[in-house]
Design a protein around this motif. Sequence first.
Motif, PDB file in Angstrom:
ATOM      1  N   ALA A  19      -8.647  -4.157   1.162  1.00 26.42           N
ATOM      2  CA  ALA A  19      -8.878  -2.727   1.406  1.00 26.42           C
ATOM      3  C   ALA A  19     -10.340  -2.378   1.143  1.00 26.42           C
ATOM      4  CB  ALA A  19      -7.956  -1.893   0.528  1.00 26.42           C
ATOM      5  N   GLU A  20     -10.883  -2.893   0.064  1.00 23.88           N
ATOM      6  CA  GLU A  20     -12.285  -2.594  -0.253  1.00 23.88           C
ATOM      7  C   GLU A  20     -13.208  -3.174   0.814  1.00 23.88           C
ATOM      8  OE1 GLU A  20     -13.363  -3.338  -4.413  1.00 23.88           O
ATOM      9  OE2 GLU A  20     -11.267  -3.000  -4.949  1.00 23.88           O
ATOM     10  N   THR A  24      -5.825   1.196   7.988  1.00 25.54           N
ATOM     11  CA  THR A  24      -4.640   0.417   7.599  1.00 25.54           C
ATOM     12  C   THR A  24      -4.455  -0.788   8.531  1.00 25.54           C
ATOM     13  OG1 THR A  24      -3.201   1.896   8.879  1.00 25.54           O
ATOM     14  CG2 THR A  24      -3.413   2.348   6.537  1.00 25.54           C
ATOM     15  N   LEU A  55       0.851  -1.196   0.000  1.00 22.45           N
ATOM     16  CA  LEU A  55       0.000   0.000   0.000  1.00 22.45           C
ATOM     17  C   LEU A  55       0.883   1.241   0.000  1.00 22.45           C
ATOM     18  CD1 LEU A  55      -2.916  -0.190   2.616  1.00 22.45           C
ATOM     19  CD2 LEU A  55      -3.102  -0.020   0.127  1.00 22.45           C
ATOM     20  N   LEU A 109      -3.836   4.153  -0.732  1.00 18.70           N
ATOM     21  CA  LEU A 109      -4.912   4.678   0.125  1.00 18.70           C
ATOM     22  C   LEU A 109      -4.702   6.168   0.338  1.00 18.70           C
ATOM     23  CD1 LEU A 109      -7.403   3.864   1.926  1.00 18.70           C
ATOM     24  CD2 LEU A 109      -5.786   3.868   3.845  1.00 18.70           C
ATOM     25  N   TYR A 157      -9.692   4.576  -2.350  1.00 17.18           N
ATOM     26  CA  TYR A 157      -8.756   3.473  -2.528  1.00 17.18           C
ATOM     27  C   TYR A 157      -8.520   3.287  -4.023  1.00 17.18           C
ATOM     28  CZ  TYR A 157      -6.381  -0.911  -2.706  1.00 17.18           C
ATOM     29  OH  TYR A 157      -5.437  -1.853  -2.984  1.00 17.18           O
ATOM     30  N   VAL A 215     -13.785   3.780  -4.599  1.00 12.34           N
ATOM     31  CA  VAL A 215     -12.740   2.885  -5.105  1.00 12.34           C
ATOM     32  C   VAL A 215     -12.514   3.228  -6.573  1.00 12.34           C
ATOM     33  CG1 VAL A 215     -12.095   0.504  -5.607  1.00 12.34           C
ATOM     34  CG2 VAL A 215     -13.336   1.043  -3.498  1.00 12.34           C
ATOM     35  N   ASP A 257      -6.201  -5.463  -2.747  1.00 12.91           N
ATOM     36  CA  ASP A 257      -7.330  -4.675  -3.270  1.00 12.91           C
ATOM     37  C   ASP A 257      -8.635  -5.122  -2.613  1.00 12.91           C
ATOM     38  OD1 ASP A 257      -5.682  -3.310  -5.114  1.00 12.91           O
ATOM     39  OD2 ASP A 257      -5.862  -4.950  -6.557  1.00 12.91           O
ATOM     40  N   HIS A 261     -16.701   5.704   1.151  1.00  8.58           N
ATOM     41  CA  HIS A 261     -15.435   5.779   0.417  1.00  8.58           C
ATOM     42  C   HIS A 261     -15.661   5.620  -1.093  1.00  8.58           C
ATOM     43  CE1 HIS A 261     -16.225   1.483   0.633  1.00  8.58           C
ATOM     44  NE2 HIS A 261     -15.465   1.371  -0.430  1.00  8.58           N
TER      45      HIS A 261
END
Length: 451
Positions: free
Chosen positions: A282-283, A353, A255, A320, A268, A295, A279, A293
């Motif tokens: 994070a999503e 994170t 990241l 990020l 993201y 993406v 990926d 958020h």
Amino acid sequence: MSSSTTPNIGSLLLPIDREQVGEEMHSFIADLFPICRSITGEGIRETIGYIGRRIPLDVSEVPTGTPVLDWTVPREWNIRDAYVADATGKRVIDFRESNLHVMSYSVPFRGRLDLGSLREHLHTLPEHPDLIPYRTSYYSESWGFCLSQRQLEALTDGEYEVCVDTSLLEGHLTYAECYLPGASQDEILFSCHICHPSLANDNLSGIVVSTFLAERLARVDRRYSYRFLFVPGTIGSLTWLARNESRLERVRHGLVLASVGDAATFTYKRSRHGDAEVDRAAEHVLRYAAPDHEVIDFSPYGYDERQYCSPGFDLPVGSLSRSRHGRFPEYHTSGDNLAFVHPAALGQSLAVTLGVVEVLEGNGTYRNLSPKGEPQLGRRGLYPSMGGRDAEAQQMALLWVLNQSDGRRSLLHIAERAGMPFADIRTAANRLQEHGLLAPVEGTPDMARDL
Ligand code: ZN
């Protein structure tokens, strides 16, 4: 890689006291804010020295002229002072007031210029008349000053004394890395740039989230090894890649952290793969931690993901941020200051994170050892005796893990399919494993990608 000894890293890391840690992070940024950083020089060393008081760092000094991939390590730039003074000797543009006033990598200059000639070296933002722009001239030799449009308009005709007391000499490019070994040599890479002067969001926010994340990870058992890179943008990541090419296959996830301190919602940016495990992790985390958020798919612009995701490396590295690179009015101006970054936002970025780390550490693929029909959960004490929402969710998590654990679908895949937070699925898997109903499968937890 074995999944059988997965440490429950999440329970050690979460939840964090976001308010308190956010305040601590903000004061860390405030300490680093005044330092005049560039892609080389003492500002970077001072910054690294400060980070090194919190986490263990290996510092590399790479000599000027060293070829790195298609580039060359530049000369080292340092600055002592710079100003423009009017006929009375009063400094009308002064590096000591803001290090943004001097174009980064300005070559040394001393002389007297009339306003017309001086103006060719002055940079402003007419559309934001109160902001000082941030400008650089790394790869062409010139000098310049940056100032607000209002400051420029206040300059009267006449002669000005110009002093750019800088040096651009053979020296070194400096970067630092914090390596935290884990049970596996496979690595999770975090990278942030450390090359901007007084800019809080675009630069210092990534540094502080990386530092505080490393500090926490240093205290717990780790399945993966972790590498935190503190590098000058572009030339620093290129230099690190050039010097570590033979070890890059160890990087399993990564990241880039940048602009993670402002009040905007998260963005993201996917890796070049688009569906790498990082990926999806994070999503997944953002879906629960920050539902508003955004993406976006990979594009070859932005921060150092451009280098990590260049086709010759193609590392699974996402990015990020909160406000997106170049897309906020304060970007690369004096408006990106200490008031633009917020303790709560910094704390939330750290929590996200940590959430991604928790998923990557805990993800794995399992096989149901009693796959013919549902195993009898009540007999094993796995059936919740009390009712209620939590009990129902726990039971659903057990059923999803049992049903989907055919040796191919990872726990992250199951969490997404079930529409449940990863931690619940992970907990269910632990319980089933304790009762002999589930066994880990060797290999990558990525196989579900192909289903
Ligand atoms: Zn920048």
